[in-house]
Enzyme design. Structure first.
Site, PDB file in Angstrom:
ATOM      1  N   GLN A   1     -90.271 -45.484 -31.346  1.00 44.31           N
ATOM      2  CA  GLN A   1     -89.080 -45.896 -30.589  1.00 44.31           C
ATOM      3  C   GLN A   1     -89.278 -47.293 -30.007  1.00 44.31           C
ATOM      4  O   GLN A   1     -89.610 -47.454 -28.845  1.00 44.31           O
ATOM      5  CB  GLN A   1     -88.811 -44.888 -29.466  1.00 44.31           C
ATOM      6  N   PHE A   2     -89.056 -48.314 -30.833  1.00 43.72           N
ATOM      7  CA  PHE A   2     -89.265 -49.691 -30.404  1.00 43.72           C
ATOM      8  C   PHE A   2     -88.395 -50.084 -29.221  1.00 43.72           C
ATOM      9  O   PHE A   2     -88.709 -51.005 -28.467  1.00 43.72           O
ATOM     10  CB  PHE A   2     -89.043 -50.670 -31.573  1.00 43.72           C
ATOM     11  N   THR A   3     -87.302 -49.365 -28.988  1.00 48.08           N
ATOM     12  CA  THR A   3     -86.380 -49.738 -27.916  1.00 48.08           C
ATOM     13  C   THR A   3     -87.005 -49.582 -26.525  1.00 48.08           C
ATOM     14  O   THR A   3     -86.439 -50.069 -25.545  1.00 48.08           O
ATOM     15  CB  THR A   3     -85.062 -48.936 -27.990  1.00 48.08           C
TER      16      THR A   3
END
Length: 149
Positions: free
Chosen positions: A78-80
């Site tokens: 989850q790069f966010t």
């Protein structure tokens, strides 16, 4: 490296209508890799989350780890989590690792968690995923290998 860890009764991830990961009691781990992260960050993160004592003992105190309870892990990239919203209203992801670096470290993290003898399921890297969970508690913990929070 950053993560959101949720103690769950169950969790699953679906891609294009197909369930690709599914666990019973354990941890849902949303994991993000930063551009300055390396093996040291990865080892710290995985060792910390595997040993986190957030499951209740017989006295209803958070005193047991996912290993202690025979739990499972669903790890989802989850790069966010590196979204920076301090300026304007649109997040900047400039400190997130590029996809090749993030995927390599994410996969190493999955293998490190499995080396503890745990069942570890995953989503699909860079896919649009639907994540379902039954949060137990609710218990949600934030970790950052650079100790920014």
């Amino acid at each position: 490296m950053r993560s959101v860890i949720q103690r769950v009764k169950s969790a699953s991830v679906t891609v294009n209508g197909e369930r690709v990961g599914n666990i019973a009691e354990g941890l849902l781990v949303l994991l993000a890799v930063g551009q300055d992260d390396g093996t040291e960050d990865l080892n710290w993160m995985i060792d910390k989350l595997v040993g986190l004592r957030i499951f209740e003992d017989q006295e209803a105190k958070m005193n047991r780890s996912v290993q202690d309870v025979g739990g499972e892990i669903l790890m989802v990239s989850q790069f966010t989590l590196y979204g920076d919203c301090r300026k304007g209203k649109r997040p900047s992801f400039s400190t997130a690792a590029p996809p090749d670096q993030a995927k390599a470290l994410f996969n190493q993290g999955v293998e490190r968690a499995r080396s503890y003898g745990l069942k570890v399921e995953t989503g699909v890297f860079q896919a649009e995923m639907d994540v379902e969970l039954v949060n137990n508690g609710p218990v949600t913990i934030l970790l950052d290998s650079k100790k920014n929070f």
